[in-house]
Design an enzyme around this catalytic site. Structure first.
Site, PDB file in Angstrom:
ATOM      1  N   GLU A   1       0.924   3.868   1.900  1.00 42.18           N
ATOM      2  CA  GLU A   1       1.438   4.248   3.217  1.00 42.18           C
ATOM      3  C   GLU A   1       2.623   3.373   3.625  1.00 42.18           C
ATOM      4  O   GLU A   1       3.613   3.868   4.186  1.00 42.18           O
ATOM      5  CB  GLU A   1       0.354   4.117   4.301  1.00 42.18           C
ATOM      6  CG  GLU A   1      -0.873   4.948   4.055  1.00 42.18           C
ATOM      7  CD  GLU A   1      -1.983   4.189   3.342  1.00 42.18           C
ATOM      8  OE1 GLU A   1      -3.151   4.357   3.730  1.00 42.18           O
ATOM      9  OE2 GLU A   1      -1.691   3.410   2.405  1.00 42.18           O
ATOM     10  N   CYS A  34      -2.272  -0.509   7.519  1.00 37.63           N
ATOM     11  CA  CYS A  34      -1.446   0.693   7.390  1.00 37.63           C
ATOM     12  C   CYS A  34      -1.496   1.527   8.659  1.00 37.63           C
ATOM     13  O   CYS A  34      -0.470   2.049   9.106  1.00 37.63           O
ATOM     14  CB  CYS A  34      -1.885   1.511   6.185  1.00 37.63           C
ATOM     15  SG  CYS A  34      -1.521   0.685   4.616  1.00 37.63           S
ATOM     16  N   CYS A  80      -6.098   1.867   5.855  1.00 40.93           N
ATOM     17  CA  CYS A  80      -6.729   0.621   6.294  1.00 40.93           C
ATOM     18  C   CYS A  80      -6.138   0.239   7.658  1.00 40.93           C
ATOM     19  O   CYS A  80      -5.154   0.838   8.095  1.00 40.93           O
ATOM     20  CB  CYS A  80      -6.472  -0.479   5.254  1.00 40.93           C
ATOM     21  SG  CYS A  80      -4.772  -1.103   5.245  1.00 40.93           S
ATOM     22  N   HIS A 138       0.842  -1.198   0.000  1.00 38.49           N
ATOM     23  CA  HIS A 138       0.000   0.000   0.000  1.00 38.49           C
ATOM     24  C   HIS A 138       0.879   1.251   0.000  1.00 38.49           C
ATOM     25  O   HIS A 138       2.039   1.211   0.435  1.00 38.49           O
ATOM     26  CB  HIS A 138      -0.893   0.020   1.236  1.00 38.49           C
ATOM     27  CG  HIS A 138      -1.968  -1.018   1.221  1.00 38.49           C
ATOM     28  ND1 HIS A 138      -3.022  -1.002   2.111  1.00 38.49           N
ATOM     29  CD2 HIS A 138      -2.165  -2.106   0.430  1.00 38.49           C
ATOM     30  CE1 HIS A 138      -3.815  -2.034   1.867  1.00 38.49           C
ATOM     31  NE2 HIS A 138      -3.310  -2.712   0.859  1.00 38.49           N
TER      32      HIS A 138
END
Length: 149
Positions: free
Chosen positions: A60, A91, A88, A58
């Site tokens: 992040e 993260c 999410c 992801h």
């Protein structure tokens, strides 16, 4: 929040949106992230889950790794993370472990966002601000998923 801080937040969120657009262009879910330390961008990233065939890639997570490498340590205690979509739970957990004190996101993610599933996962003293350039961030996500249907 002061006008000056609001302007800075919008300026950095535009950089995160640029990363999200790059993800969109690469066929990735269009989420972008920027990490700023003392008014300097130290990491820029976007989703790479398809490219790397890695569900943890992801925006992040990529940005946290870059920032830690740039600073030479795992804690990002003088940093602000800007991300186009609410993180999410995975993260948000990493953001908490990295001790990021300020998280700024564009649009909420009611289906997968951390605030629904794990609202206390961030560092206890972390400040979390949502809704910065919210419409632009939401539109990019909607355009991406509309093009996939």
């Amino acid at each position: 929040m002061t006008n000056e801080q609001q302007n800075k937040d919008e300026q950095y969120m535009r950089k995160a949106l640029s990363e999200a657009q790059q993800a969109f262009d690469e066929g990735e879910i269009p989420i972008g992230a920027i990490i700023v330390c003392k008014d300097r961008i130290i990491a820029r990233a976007h989703n790479l889950t398809e490219t790397l065939c890695d569900v943890t890639a992801h925006a992040e997570m990529q940005a946290i790794t870059m920032a830690a490498n740039e600073l030479g340590g795992k804690y990002l205690t003088d940093c602000t993370l800007y991300v186009t979509v609410e993180p999410c739970p995975m993260c948000a957990g990493a953001i908490g472990w990295a001790q990021v004190p300020r998280i700024v996101y564009g649009t909420a993610d009611p289906k997968r966002g951390f605030q629904e599933y794990s609202p206390r996962v961030l560092h206890p003293k972390a400040e979390c601000i949502g809704g910065i350039l919210e419409e632009e961030c939401r539109q990019l996500m909607q355009e991406f998923f509309k093009s996939r249907r």
